[in-house]
Design an enzyme around this catalytic site. Structure first.
Site, mmCIF file in Angstrom:
data_model
loop_
_atom_site.group_PDB
_atom_site.id
_atom_site.type_symbol
_atom_site.label_atom_id
_atom_site.label_comp_id
_atom_site.label_asym_id
_atom_site.label_seq_id
_atom_site.Cartn_x
_atom_site.Cartn_y
_atom_site.Cartn_z
ATOM 1 N N HIS A 189 -2.856 6.646 3.712
ATOM 2 C CA HIS A 189 -3.140 5.219 3.851
ATOM 3 C C HIS A 189 -4.454 4.975 4.592
ATOM 4 O O HIS A 189 -5.216 4.074 4.242
ATOM 5 C CB HIS A 189 -1.964 4.562 4.591
ATOM 6 N N SER A 230 0.842 -1.208 0.000
ATOM 7 C CA SER A 230 0.000 0.000 0.000
ATOM 8 C C SER A 230 0.877 1.259 0.000
ATOM 9 O O SER A 230 0.636 2.191 -0.770
ATOM 10 C CB SER A 230 -0.907 0.022 1.236
ATOM 11 N N ARG A 238 0.999 7.888 5.942
ATOM 12 C CA ARG A 238 0.102 7.063 6.758
ATOM 13 C C ARG A 238 -1.287 7.687 6.823
ATOM 14 O O ARG A 238 -2.295 6.975 6.908
ATOM 15 C CB ARG A 238 0.675 6.814 8.164
#
Lengths: 212, 212
Positions: free
Chosen positions: A44, A16, A41
């Site tokens: 994400h 990812s 993040r």
């Protein structure tokens, strides 16, 4: 099953982040190295590349936050969802604890009596914690306004502010207040944010520090 | 403080929903009345109007989900953040409970041994619950894939699926699998979603049902 790719459980996150890196490149976005793991993040956890443009860091913010955590700072958040999402075991290895006072009965009572939000009262309570505290606000702009007012009224300063409430009423203005202060911060400008974003930022910081 | 508007705590959410309604109008988006409170709450939790275009409902999905909850259905989710965010007190008034098996030790052990995700194993465990269950998946596409495989292998069907995992690996394809089934569902097409979105959908359903 068509279109489903088998990826080993341990590889999903790595894959990812690689995709996020490639797509940032395609968009011509280069993140400063210090900020990159944190902003990535957040993307994400949201699948939303807008964050690459709106995440705002005070000078050396990531380094400062990491040092605070490594030194055992506590975290105060304004939502039980962020509390659930933050890696408490990892934080505990450095001596820190996560607090959320939003569901406390005395907070609810006082908020009702004063006609302010529970977030406002929660932050006032948290200001009494007698050790360095990182405030991670993922929901209530009134939490940020409360922190700002406490700073206006006294010499008290939070050690660090993660300011990522989400919403439509006073959210943008509350973030701008924090950006004006001299407190080290990570703020997502604009309306977007959330408890998932707050937790992602804290975890991104945690995952970059090795326990001693 | 400049730009900060004083809004009574009880009015903030109402005002937010009014702003969302106005801005949907400005964008020329008209949501079907049944879906409107759910999609609006998702926008409320994300400040992201993209959801108005990607939220996908099977016929009468909202009505079916409300009847399930009113009848005491349980909810199974794949994240502790969604578990934290769902109004458990309100759900309990109808007889329902929220389960999340992700942190269970036996789930972790089995997942490791089989080299599958904990979400896969969690869903298999949840399929044994002996009452109607709404699956609210906010994180792991492998949870949706697991549900799909269980349906392929047997006559077992979940009562309802809320399919809103977020991410970059297999997320879109996993959602498309659920859209092909005959199980009533609310799915957000594309990469976006999250535990906050899953909780918002469940709460939007809950807030439309009056306890008897």
């Amino acid at each position: 099953m068509e279109n489903i790719e088998y990826v080993l459980p341990g590889e999903i996150e790595k894959r990812s982040f690689a995709i996020i890196g490639e797509e940032l490149k395609e968009r011509g976005i280069v993140l400063p190295p210090e900020q990159e793991p944190v902003t990535k993040r957040v993307i994400h956890t949201s699948a939303d590349f807008d964050y690459a443009k709106t995440m705002t860091y005070s000078p050396h913010a990531v380094q400062i936050a990491k040092e605070l955590i490594a030194g055992g700072a506590d975290i105060v958040t304004d939502t039980n969802m962020a509390l659930a999402g933050i890696n408490k075991k990892r934080l505990g290895e450095f001596g820190g604890t996560v607090h959320c006072f939003m569901a406390d009965e005395d907070v609810a009572r006082e908020a009702k009596a004063r006609q302010v939000t529970r977030a406002t009262v929660s932050m006032e309570h948290a200001a009494n914690i007698d050790k360095p505290v990182i405030f991670a606000v993922g929901n209530a702009p009134t939490a940020l306004i409360s922190l700002y007012e406490l700073m206006q009224k006294s010499d008290w300063r939070p050690a660090f502010i993660i300011g990522v409430p989400v919403g439509f009423v006073n959210v943008e203005a509350a973030k701008e207040l924090i950006l004006k202060t001299d407190v080290p911060h990570i703020v997502n400008r604009g309306r977007k944010g959330g408890s998932n974003v707050a937790a992602a930022i804290v975890n991104a910081l945690l995952y970059q520090i090795r326990p001693v």
